[in-house]
Scaffold this motif. Structure first.
Motif, PDB file in Angstrom:
ATOM      1  N   MET A 141       9.447  -6.871  -2.567  1.00 50.42           N
ATOM      2  CA  MET A 141       8.953  -6.849  -1.126  1.00 50.42           C
ATOM      3  C   MET A 141       7.548  -7.620  -0.941  1.00 50.42           C
ATOM      4  N   LEU A 142       7.453  -8.385   0.275  1.00 51.45           N
ATOM      5  CA  LEU A 142       6.279  -9.263   0.386  1.00 51.45           C
ATOM      6  C   LEU A 142       5.466  -8.506   1.413  1.00 51.45           C
ATOM      7  N   ILE A 143       4.223  -8.014   0.994  1.00 53.41           N
ATOM      8  CA  ILE A 143       3.347  -7.673   1.977  1.00 53.41           C
ATOM      9  C   ILE A 143       1.996  -8.613   2.075  1.00 53.41           C
ATOM     10  N   GLU A 144       1.998  -8.821   3.376  1.00 56.05           N
ATOM     11  CA  GLU A 144       0.789  -9.864   3.684  1.00 56.05           C
ATOM     12  C   GLU A 144      -0.336  -9.156   4.403  1.00 56.05           C
ATOM     13  N   THR A 145      -1.461  -9.246   4.034  1.00 52.12           N
ATOM     14  CA  THR A 145      -2.591  -8.288   4.689  1.00 52.12           C
ATOM     15  C   THR A 145      -3.447  -9.364   5.305  1.00 52.12           C
ATOM     16  N   PHE A 146      -3.496  -9.176   6.524  1.00 51.23           N
ATOM     17  CA  PHE A 146      -4.307 -10.091   7.385  1.00 51.23           C
ATOM     18  C   PHE A 146      -5.689  -9.409   7.618  1.00 51.23           C
ATOM     19  N   ALA A 147      -6.783  -9.675   7.093  1.00 52.08           N
ATOM     20  CA  ALA A 147      -8.125  -8.944   7.152  1.00 52.08           C
ATOM     21  C   ALA A 147      -9.342  -9.920   6.773  1.00 52.08           C
ATOM     22  N   ASP A 148     -10.463  -9.370   7.023  1.00 56.41           N
ATOM     23  CA  ASP A 148     -11.836  -9.975   6.882  1.00 56.41           C
ATOM     24  C   ASP A 148     -12.496  -8.974   5.767  1.00 56.41           C
ATOM     25  N   LEU A 149     -13.114  -9.849   4.852  1.00 57.20           N
ATOM     26  CA  LEU A 149     -13.921  -9.237   3.969  1.00 57.20           C
ATOM     27  C   LEU A 149     -15.151  -8.277   4.353  1.00 57.20           C
ATOM     28  N   ILE A 150     -15.586  -8.586   5.642  1.00 54.32           N
ATOM     29  CA  ILE A 150     -16.597  -7.959   6.144  1.00 54.32           C
ATOM     30  C   ILE A 150     -16.444  -6.979   7.148  1.00 54.32           C
ATOM     31  N   CYS A 151     -15.196  -6.856   7.050  1.00 52.84           N
ATOM     32  CA  CYS A 151     -14.562  -5.509   8.061  1.00 52.84           C
ATOM     33  C   CYS A 151     -14.445  -4.249   7.489  1.00 52.84           C
ATOM     34  N   PRO A 152     -15.416  -3.352   7.858  1.00 56.93           N
ATOM     35  CA  PRO A 152     -14.901  -1.755   7.246  1.00 56.93           C
ATOM     36  C   PRO A 152     -13.832  -1.371   7.577  1.00 56.93           C
ATOM     37  N   TRP A 153     -13.135  -1.497   8.521  1.00 59.00           N
ATOM     38  CA  TRP A 153     -11.783  -0.820   8.536  1.00 59.00           C
ATOM     39  C   TRP A 153     -10.846  -1.602   7.699  1.00 59.00           C
ATOM     40  N   CYS A 154     -11.080  -2.943   7.495  1.00 59.14           N
ATOM     41  CA  CYS A 154     -10.110  -3.514   6.532  1.00 59.14           C
ATOM     42  C   CYS A 154     -10.196  -2.885   5.065  1.00 59.14           C
ATOM     43  N   TYR A 155     -11.434  -2.703   4.668  1.00 58.74           N
ATOM     44  CA  TYR A 155     -11.796  -2.009   3.453  1.00 58.74           C
ATOM     45  C   TYR A 155     -11.050  -0.536   3.285  1.00 58.74           C
ATOM     46  N   ILE A 156     -11.298   0.195   4.431  1.00 62.62           N
ATOM     47  CA  ILE A 156     -10.683   1.538   4.380  1.00 62.62           C
ATOM     48  C   ILE A 156      -9.246   1.198   4.334  1.00 62.62           C
ATOM     49  N   GLY A 157      -8.472   0.311   5.172  1.00 56.42           N
ATOM     50  CA  GLY A 157      -7.080   0.120   5.097  1.00 56.42           C
ATOM     51  C   GLY A 157      -6.560  -0.258   3.985  1.00 56.42           C
ATOM     52  N   LYS A 158      -7.351  -1.215   3.241  1.00 55.02           N
ATOM     53  CA  LYS A 158      -6.626  -1.590   1.931  1.00 55.02           C
ATOM     54  C   LYS A 158      -6.519  -0.230   1.074  1.00 55.02           C
ATOM     55  N   ARG A 159      -7.708   0.501   0.999  1.00 54.57           N
ATOM     56  CA  ARG A 159      -7.326   1.564   0.289  1.00 54.57           C
ATOM     57  C   ARG A 159      -6.298   2.623   0.443  1.00 54.57           C
ATOM     58  N   ARG A 160      -6.116   2.512   1.802  1.00 53.92           N
ATOM     59  CA  ARG A 160      -4.850   3.580   2.272  1.00 53.92           C
ATOM     60  C   ARG A 160      -3.565   2.913   1.847  1.00 53.92           C
ATOM     61  N   LEU A 161      -3.463   1.739   2.055  1.00 47.46           N
ATOM     62  CA  LEU A 161      -2.249   0.896   1.684  1.00 47.46           C
ATOM     63  C   LEU A 161      -1.936   1.141   0.052  1.00 47.46           C
ATOM     64  N   ASP A 162      -3.061   0.816  -0.663  1.00 48.99           N
ATOM     65  CA  ASP A 162      -3.059   1.027  -2.094  1.00 48.99           C
ATOM     66  C   ASP A 162      -2.258   2.566  -2.415  1.00 48.99           C
ATOM     67  N   ARG A 163      -2.834   3.629  -1.636  1.00 46.76           N
ATOM     68  CA  ARG A 163      -2.491   5.247  -1.811  1.00 46.76           C
ATOM     69  C   ARG A 163      -1.074   5.216  -1.446  1.00 46.76           C
ATOM     70  N   ALA A 164      -0.713   4.347  -0.272  1.00 44.22           N
ATOM     71  CA  ALA A 164       0.804   4.632  -0.042  1.00 44.22           C
ATOM     72  C   ALA A 164       1.573   4.261  -1.042  1.00 44.22           C
ATOM     73  N   LEU A 165       1.289   2.799  -1.605  1.00 39.87           N
ATOM     74  CA  LEU A 165       1.788   2.183  -2.741  1.00 39.87           C
ATOM     75  C   LEU A 165       2.102   3.232  -3.893  1.00 39.87           C
ATOM     76  N   MET A 166       1.011   3.790  -3.897  1.00 39.31           N
ATOM     77  CA  MET A 166       1.083   4.901  -5.195  1.00 39.31           C
ATOM     78  C   MET A 166       2.074   5.925  -4.996  1.00 39.31           C
ATOM     79  N   GLN A 167       2.739   6.055  -3.797  1.00 35.79           N
ATOM     80  CA  GLN A 167       3.881   7.027  -3.488  1.00 35.79           C
ATOM     81  C   GLN A 167       5.313   6.632  -3.730  1.00 35.79           C
ATOM     82  N   ARG A 168       5.014   5.197  -3.846  1.00 34.89           N
ATOM     83  CA  ARG A 168       6.372   4.549  -4.086  1.00 34.89           C
ATOM     84  C   ARG A 168       6.400   3.728  -5.364  1.00 34.89           C
ATOM     85  N   PRO A 169       6.045   4.371  -6.535  1.00 35.93           N
ATOM     86  CA  PRO A 169       6.043   3.753  -7.685  1.00 35.93           C
ATOM     87  C   PRO A 169       7.118   2.991  -8.410  1.00 35.93           C
ATOM     88  N   GLY A 170       8.197   3.061  -7.368  1.00 39.65           N
ATOM     89  CA  GLY A 170       9.652   2.025  -7.988  1.00 39.65           C
ATOM     90  C   GLY A 170       9.282   0.605  -7.253  1.00 39.65           C
TER      91      GLY A 170
END
Length: 217
Positions: free
Chosen positions: A1-30
């Motif tokens: 699966m391809l996941i493309e993240t459009f974001a800016d490195l100075i955007c705090p919501w992008c920082y928060i969102g990336k952590r949330r995506l990582d947490r979601a991926l942990m729930q799909r270990p396969g």
């Protein structure tokens, strides 16, 4: 699966969102997704050397009190997510173009996603000016990349064309705010969504890319 993240490195919501995506991926270990960072500059006209954080916040939000209100919301959200954040350490708002280039350069070594994490932490936790090329090379060295070679590449136009092209593509697609996550180039989820919001789209991982549908939040 391809996941493309459009974001800016100075955007705090992008920082928060990336952590949330990582947490979601942990729930799909396969799931073994291919994660691609796609640059989007919130401030494409920012001077090369950036600007004072106080001046930036005054210009963007119309004054210190409004900026403090917004910061409190960001800080409270990050705290609930267990995400470190130290906005008071940020002295300058940088031009993020070179930071986006560095993510692409790191991607050649399979470190693109790790570099995005490292740059978010450098900026939002340590207050590092990630518009400064020496600072960027130091962040790269922390991931095992050669400081001098990274600094040399940043002094050239390495990956400049690809960053410009990706940013332009985002605007052609109609993106006006980030983060935005695109799954298999078919579905898009906008905003710093809770981890549960990613799960239905992660479960579509076997589908082939078709036309893009946007899920707002």
């Amino acid at each position: 699966m391809l996941i493309e993240t459009f974001a800016d490195l100075i955007c705090p919501w992008c920082y928060i969102g990336k952590r949330r995506l990582d947490r979601a991926l942990m729930q799909r270990p396969g799931l073994r997704p291919e994660l691609r960072w796609q640059p989007f500059q919130l401030n494409p006209d920012m001077p090369r050397g950036g600007m004072s954080r106080d001046d930036y916040l005054a210009a963007k939000f119309g004054g210190g009190e409004r900026a403090r209100q917004i910061h409190r919301v960001v800080e409270d959200t990050a705290a609930r997510d267990g995400l470190p954040l130290a906005l008071d350490r940020i002295q300058r708002t940088p031009n993020s173009f070179d930071a986006h280039r560095l993510v692409r350069i790191a991607g050649r070594h399979g470190l693109g996603n790790a570099m995005a994490d490292a740059l978010f932490a450098a900026y939002f936790v340590e207050g590092v000016d990630i518009g400064d090329r020496d600072a960027l090379a130091s962040v790269a060295a922390g991931l095992g990349m050669d400081f001098a070679e990274t600094r040399r590449q940043l002094s050239t136009d390495a990956e400049s064309a690809s960053v410009h092209a990706a940013d332009a593509l985002a605007r052609q697609m109609g993106l006006q705010a980030v983060p935005c996550y695109i799954f298999n180039r078919r579905y898009a989820l906008s905003g710093a969504q809770e981890p549960a919001s990613f799960l239905p789209l992660l479960d579509l991982g076997s589908e082939e890319p078709e036309n893009l549908s946007v899920v707002s939040g």
